[in-house]
Write an enzyme that holds these catalytic residues in place. Structure first.
Site, PDB file in Angstrom:
ATOM      1  N   LYS A 107      -1.318   9.753  -9.697  1.00  0.00           N
ATOM      2  CA  LYS A 107      -2.575   8.993  -9.693  1.00  0.00           C
ATOM      3  C   LYS A 107      -3.648   9.665  -8.838  1.00  0.00           C
ATOM      4  O   LYS A 107      -4.771   9.891  -9.296  1.00  0.00           O
ATOM      5  CB  LYS A 107      -2.310   7.563  -9.200  1.00  0.00           C
ATOM      6  CG  LYS A 107      -3.567   6.719  -9.144  1.00  0.00           C
ATOM      7  CD  LYS A 107      -3.263   5.245  -8.988  1.00  0.00           C
ATOM      8  CE  LYS A 107      -2.782   4.864  -7.626  1.00  0.00           C
ATOM      9  NZ  LYS A 107      -2.768   3.409  -7.418  1.00  0.00           N
ATOM     10  N   TYR A 156       0.840  -1.206   0.000  1.00  0.00           N
ATOM     11  CA  TYR A 156       0.000   0.000   0.000  1.00  0.00           C
ATOM     12  C   TYR A 156       0.873   1.253   0.000  1.00  0.00           C
ATOM     13  O   TYR A 156       0.610   2.216  -0.718  1.00  0.00           O
ATOM     14  CB  TYR A 156      -0.900   0.024   1.243  1.00  0.00           C
ATOM     15  CG  TYR A 156      -2.045  -0.966   1.237  1.00  0.00           C
ATOM     16  CD1 TYR A 156      -3.048  -0.898   0.261  1.00  0.00           C
ATOM     17  CD2 TYR A 156      -2.149  -1.952   2.221  1.00  0.00           C
ATOM     18  CE1 TYR A 156      -4.114  -1.786   0.272  1.00  0.00           C
ATOM     19  CE2 TYR A 156      -3.208  -2.846   2.239  1.00  0.00           C
ATOM     20  CZ  TYR A 156      -4.192  -2.763   1.263  1.00  0.00           C
ATOM     21  OH  TYR A 156      -5.244  -3.636   1.272  1.00  0.00           O
ATOM     22  N   GLU A 167      -6.744  -7.472 -12.369  1.00  0.00           N
ATOM     23  CA  GLU A 167      -6.980  -7.609 -10.921  1.00  0.00           C
ATOM     24  C   GLU A 167      -8.481  -7.700 -10.643  1.00  0.00           C
ATOM     25  O   GLU A 167      -8.937  -7.475  -9.528  1.00  0.00           O
ATOM     26  CB  GLU A 167      -6.305  -6.453 -10.163  1.00  0.00           C
ATOM     27  CG  GLU A 167      -4.778  -6.554 -10.227  1.00  0.00           C
ATOM     28  CD  GLU A 167      -4.050  -5.477  -9.445  1.00  0.00           C
ATOM     29  OE1 GLU A 167      -4.697  -4.771  -8.655  1.00  0.00           O
ATOM     30  OE2 GLU A 167      -2.823  -5.346  -9.621  1.00  0.00           O
ATOM     31  N   GLU A 227      -9.925   1.857  -7.176  1.00  0.00           N
ATOM     32  CA  GLU A 227      -8.613   1.744  -7.858  1.00  0.00           C
ATOM     33  C   GLU A 227      -8.247   0.260  -7.898  1.00  0.00           C
ATOM     34  O   GLU A 227      -7.366  -0.200  -7.193  1.00  0.00           O
ATOM     35  CB  GLU A 227      -7.538   2.589  -7.171  1.00  0.00           C
ATOM     36  CG  GLU A 227      -7.394   2.422  -5.678  1.00  0.00           C
ATOM     37  CD  GLU A 227      -6.139   3.117  -5.137  1.00  0.00           C
ATOM     38  OE1 GLU A 227      -5.160   3.260  -5.892  1.00  0.00           O
ATOM     39  OE2 GLU A 227      -6.147   3.496  -3.963  1.00  0.00           O
ATOM     40  N   PHE A 244       2.294   2.273  -3.423  1.00  0.00           N
ATOM     41  CA  PHE A 244       1.298   2.839  -4.336  1.00  0.00           C
ATOM     42  C   PHE A 244       0.833   4.226  -3.882  1.00  0.00           C
ATOM     43  O   PHE A 244       0.515   5.079  -4.703  1.00  0.00           O
ATOM     44  CB  PHE A 244       0.107   1.891  -4.476  1.00  0.00           C
ATOM     45  CG  PHE A 244       0.463   0.591  -5.146  1.00  0.00           C
ATOM     46  CD1 PHE A 244       1.322   0.571  -6.233  1.00  0.00           C
ATOM     47  CD2 PHE A 244      -0.038  -0.620  -4.689  1.00  0.00           C
ATOM     48  CE1 PHE A 244       1.678  -0.618  -6.859  1.00  0.00           C
ATOM     49  CE2 PHE A 244       0.309  -1.820  -5.305  1.00  0.00           C
ATOM     50  CZ  PHE A 244       1.171  -1.810  -6.395  1.00  0.00           C
ATOM     51  N   ASP A 293     -16.283  -7.358   1.885  1.00  0.00           N
ATOM     52  CA  ASP A 293     -16.064  -7.495   0.440  1.00  0.00           C
ATOM     53  C   ASP A 293     -17.184  -6.732  -0.259  1.00  0.00           C
ATOM     54  O   ASP A 293     -18.368  -6.937   0.052  1.00  0.00           O
ATOM     55  CB  ASP A 293     -16.107  -8.986   0.060  1.00  0.00           C
ATOM     56  CG  ASP A 293     -15.734  -9.232  -1.402  1.00  0.00           C
ATOM     57  OD1 ASP A 293     -16.215  -8.482  -2.279  1.00  0.00           O
ATOM     58  OD2 ASP A 293     -14.984 -10.194  -1.664  1.00  0.00           O
TER      59      ASP A 293
END
Length: 637
Positions: free
Chosen positions: A333, A324, A444, A435, A327, A419
């Site tokens: 981004k 994490y 992904e 993302e 990124f 989830d």
């Protein structure tokens, strides 16, 4: 003795060697060469005029030592400072049997003596079309004994006979070779390394002449494993002060070779006699210091060049904190996401409603919270009110989110540990932000995740991103082919490593044709029957004789309206480093002729538990279908 040694290219300093054909006193010569600033010496292991006779008496039994003693240098100096050279009279591919057999015996003798000395590298010439027996003798040598030398094949960038100025203009020339002109020497190399089965111990020492070939020929060479560049002193020009310099075209080539961290070898006599010989080396140092500085992406990617990584599976696996963290450092981004959310809020809430209209925004896959922070900044920038849900399935990351909420966000943000596909939302969202993209866009499983979550998006709701497309381009890269080949695992099919994609910072490669769009997904997906399986056929025109080793994958995404992110080289978001390209290898390299078309078929397949890709080349020849039924690689749902 010297500051650096063979194989020591790296950092900002140029690593260089001096090439000599005759070295009477090796220790003295090595000292003199080191004094000039060179790191190593290229020299014949045997005296070039000392031709040995291995077949016929009486010369076969000539008394006395065959060459100088190994005791003239320390073992460490032989190991690091000397590159051996094959005697020039050795011709293992001669049509005359006696010469061929004698050459074979002498070549093995020299290679074995080089191995005995522990030389780090050995220079062998490739200067004709047929090098089959040379390849056999060298391959046999590599497969016997426990030595670890590299073998640098000395290949001219342009074949010497193509530079002859005694050819009468318009007179018919007799070409016995299949390839002529600029193609010739690369074909010598390609056939040779194919015969040697792409041995990692065999690399290129590219000899650069005064005349350079066209750019596409140079591009192709830069996809090869170049370990050294040989620069004859005769190619240097003289500047106003009498110092050696190179033409602008040559400078551009040197800059590209420096990026590959090649070592430079200076050969020939001093053509600038009023200057010290080290002035050639000083000029290379000057070029190295004055090359274009690396951009933010190159700085971030330093050390990852051509390093294969398995793509992340954040749906199946919970990411680690450090992942994490990497990124979250991306400067581009999240500013693009913030801009997209800002524009979306302004578009959905008119000025007169800004105090009463509260937009429900859901961050799906919130991680450690960077998109939540971007959303809050966007709302402040737009002067609009939002209510935020941060949905995250990784229970470890949820701890971080709850700390953020307690210390910073307050009641404006609701943290949901679930989830997104299973969460029963208390209300519907105006905007969902995610993302979930991988290097190949959908790898992904963003489509499956967002399709599973769109039931709690309002009918007029917006998804950020709204669309993404994967791209493919054919590439040639000896380095990457060998890296994939080395990934073989003990208990798996011996070719399973060729049936899976790898995330990789592409470096030592040649792209054969421009990337083309592969699969596109849009959100929200309003199709009555959602099906994320795909099949596409792509055709790539190729303008140069080459060899195909696989396909590079990229993506572009539209976050909102004109706000985009891209890793496709032509449209790459400047300074963004969150994604490296993806590589889809093929099991067998495929030779492609100039003017031919590469046709590749790609499938995206799925069942209730997993998603996978299958791929096959169908032109210029057919390959096997790679990864059928997902036997070697799947992405877990």
């Amino acid at each position: 003795m010297a500051a650096m040694a063979v194989g020591g290219a790296g950092g900002s300093r140029v690593s260089s060697g001096r090439d000599l054909n005759c070295v009477p006193e090796i220790a003295d010569t090595l000292g003199a060469v080191a004094k000039q600033g060179f790191d190593f010496l290229c020299m014949p292991v045997f005296h070039p005029r000392f031709k040995r006779e291995s077949i016929q008496e009486p010369a076969k039994n000539r008394p006395g030592p065959q060459t100088r003693s190994d005791l003239l240098l320390s073992g460490r100096d032989w190991n690091t400072l000397i590159v051996g050279k094959l005697s020039p009279w050795i011709r293992p591919d001669s049509k005359v049997e006696k010469i061929r057999r004698n050459s074979e015996a002498a070549m093995l003798q020299e290679l074995n003596f080089g191995a005995y000395l522990g030389l780090p590298a050995f220079l062998l010439p490739l200067n004709q079309e047929d090098n089959t027996n040379l390849a056999r003798v060298l391959t046999n040598h590599i497969h016997t004994g426990h030595h670890s030398s590299m073998f640098w094949m000395r290949v001219p960038l342009v074949a010497p006979e193509d530079l002859r100025d005694d050819i009468i203009e318009n007179a018919p020339t007799t070409h016995t070779e299949e390839y002529s002109g600029e193609e010739k020497t690369w074909m010598w190399w390609h056939n040779f390394r194919t015969l040697c089965d792409y041995s990692k111990r065999i690399a290129v020492a590219l000899e650069i002449g005064a005349d350079l070939p066209s750019n596409h020929v140079i591009d192709r060479w830069l996809g090869e494993p170049i370990k050294a560049a040989i620069l004859p002193t005769s190619i240097f020009l003289t500047n106003k002060k009498g110092f050696p310099v190179l033409s602008k075209m040559h400078q551009r080539l040197i800059f590209r070779l420096l990026k590959l961290e090649v070592q430079f070898i200076i050969t020939g006599t001093n053509h600038h006699s009023e200057k010290e010989f080290c002035s050639y080396l000083q000029y290379l140092e000057y070029l190295s210091q004055n090359r274009p500085p690396p951009n933010a992406y190159e700085l971030f990617a330093k050390g990852y060049e051509d390093y294969l990584q398995s793509p992340l599976q954040p749906l199946m696996d919970n990411l680690e904190s450090q992942t994490y963290e990497v990124f979250e450092k991306d400067p581009i981004k999240y500013s693009q996401y913030q801009q997209a959310i800002y524009k979306c809020l302004l578009g959905r809430v008119p000025e007169e409603e800004k105090d009463t209209n509260v937009q429900v925004l859901m961050v799906l896959g919130a991680g450690r919270g960077p998109l939540v922070n971007a959303s809050l900044r966007a709302a402040k920038q737009a002067d609009r009110r939002i209510k935020l849900y941060a949905v995250e399935k990784n229970p470890n990351a949820v701890v971080t989110l709850e700390n953020w909420q307690f210390e910073e966000w307050g009641s404006q943000v609701t943290v949901v540990s679930s989830d997104m596909r299973e969460w029963v939302a208390p209300e519907k969202a105006d905007i969902i932000v995610s993302e979930l993209l991988g290097s190949f866009a959908d790898n992904e499983l963003s489509p499956e995740c967002l399709d599973g979550a769109q039931h709690f998006l309002k009918d007029d709701g917006v998804s950020i991103p709204g669309e993404y497309t994967s791209f493919l381009a054919p590439i040639s890269s000896s380095k990457l082919y060998n890296e994939v080949r080395a990934c073989r695992e003990k208990d798996r099919d011996p070719e399973a490593q060729f049936e899976m994609p790898y995330v990789v910072r592409l470096h030592n490669f040649h792209q054969l044709s421009a990337p083309q769009p592969c699969f596109t997904f849009s959100h929200p997906n309003r199709d009555p029957m959602i099906d994320n399986n795909r099949y596409c056929t792509l055709e790539f025109p190729v303008e140069v004789n080459t060899v195909l080793h696989g396909f590079a994958g990229y993506f572009e995404t539209v976050l909102y309206q004109d706000i985009t992110l891209s890793i496709r080289p032509e449209t790459h978001s400047p300074g963004m480093f969150s994604w490296f390209p993806i590589l889809f290898p093929i099991k067998q390299p495929i030779t492609v002729r100039e003017g031919q078309t590469i046709c590749v078929r790609f499938w995206r397949c799925s069942n209730s538990k997993k998603v996978w890709y299958e791929w096959a080349v169908t032109a210029p020849v057919c390959s096997a279908i790679h990864n059928p039924t997902g036997r070697s690689y799947t992405i877990g749902l």
